[in-house]
Scaffold this active site. Sequence first.
Site, short mmCIF file in Angstrom:
data_model
loop_
_atom_site.label_atom_id
_atom_site.label_comp_id
_atom_site.label_asym_id
_atom_site.label_seq_id
_atom_site.Cartn_x
_atom_site.Cartn_y
_atom_site.Cartn_z
N ASP A 69 0.84 -1.20 0.00
CA ASP A 69 0.00 0.00 0.00
C ASP A 69 0.88 1.25 0.00
OD1 ASP A 69 -2.44 -1.21 0.12
OD2 ASP A 69 -2.75 -0.91 2.25
N TYR A 71 2.01 4.76 1.69
CA TYR A 71 1.98 5.26 3.06
C TYR A 71 0.68 6.03 3.28
CZ TYR A 71 7.06 4.35 3.12
OH TYR A 71 8.30 3.76 3.06
N PHE A 82 7.81 2.47 -1.03
CA PHE A 82 8.81 2.64 0.02
C PHE A 82 9.43 4.04 0.07
CE2 PHE A 82 8.82 -1.97 -0.77
CZ PHE A 82 8.53 -2.43 0.52
N HIS A 187 9.60 -9.16 4.70
CA HIS A 187 9.37 -7.71 4.51
C HIS A 187 10.37 -6.92 5.36
CE1 HIS A 187 7.22 -3.85 4.54
NE2 HIS A 187 6.64 -4.28 3.43
#
Length: 223
Positions: A69, A71, A82, A187
């Site tokens: 997703d 942020y 990211f 992750h």
Amino acid sequence: MVNDSIKLDSSWQNVIGSEFTQPYMLRLKEFLKQEKAAGHIVYPAGGDIFNALNTTPFDKVEVVILGQDPYHGPDQAHGLSFSVRDGVKIPPSLRNIYKEIGGAMPKTGDLTPWAKQGVLLLNATLTVQAENAGSHQGRGWEQFTDAIIRALNDRGEHIVFMLWGSYAQKKGAFIDRKKHLVLEAPHPSPLSAHRGFLGCGHFVKANEYLRQHERKPIDWSIQ
């Protein structure tokens, strides 16, 4: 997507432009309009939703880093997985990514220099409601980003796909590993980074693979 003006790099328009007329995409567009009408804040801003595609043309993609997703905090998401804009505090997952690369910790979380070298920073879901993680999952974005991954899988050979965490790994299950390099690890979030993300060597392995196939390696340093 919230309005009718979709600006998409021509290289991507040629391979996935037809997705915008599909029923699922029309439903998604209507959903985003409803979110705005209800007074919800949606991230990233409309002009940044397709930032990953517009910064990294289809025929220039060398590496794909798949996020989940955008942020959901203010001023963070700008359409690159990211990444945050210069001046925004570096999120914990990105700090762990920087730790894995090594060297001095960068002062910025803006990964645009990677995107301009051919690193497609793609989230599976391209929008999110403010302060509500996962709120736009299951609305159609996943089908759209699957189309992106399939187009890249079919394009040719020797793309590096970095799949971090079970969500990304499931989404990339159909990538042809005989044609491309698929790198998998937990992750980079603080909850899982120490289970194998830190020390995975993905950035070194990616560049070794690109060199082996006469591709220019990525400069992972961020100034």
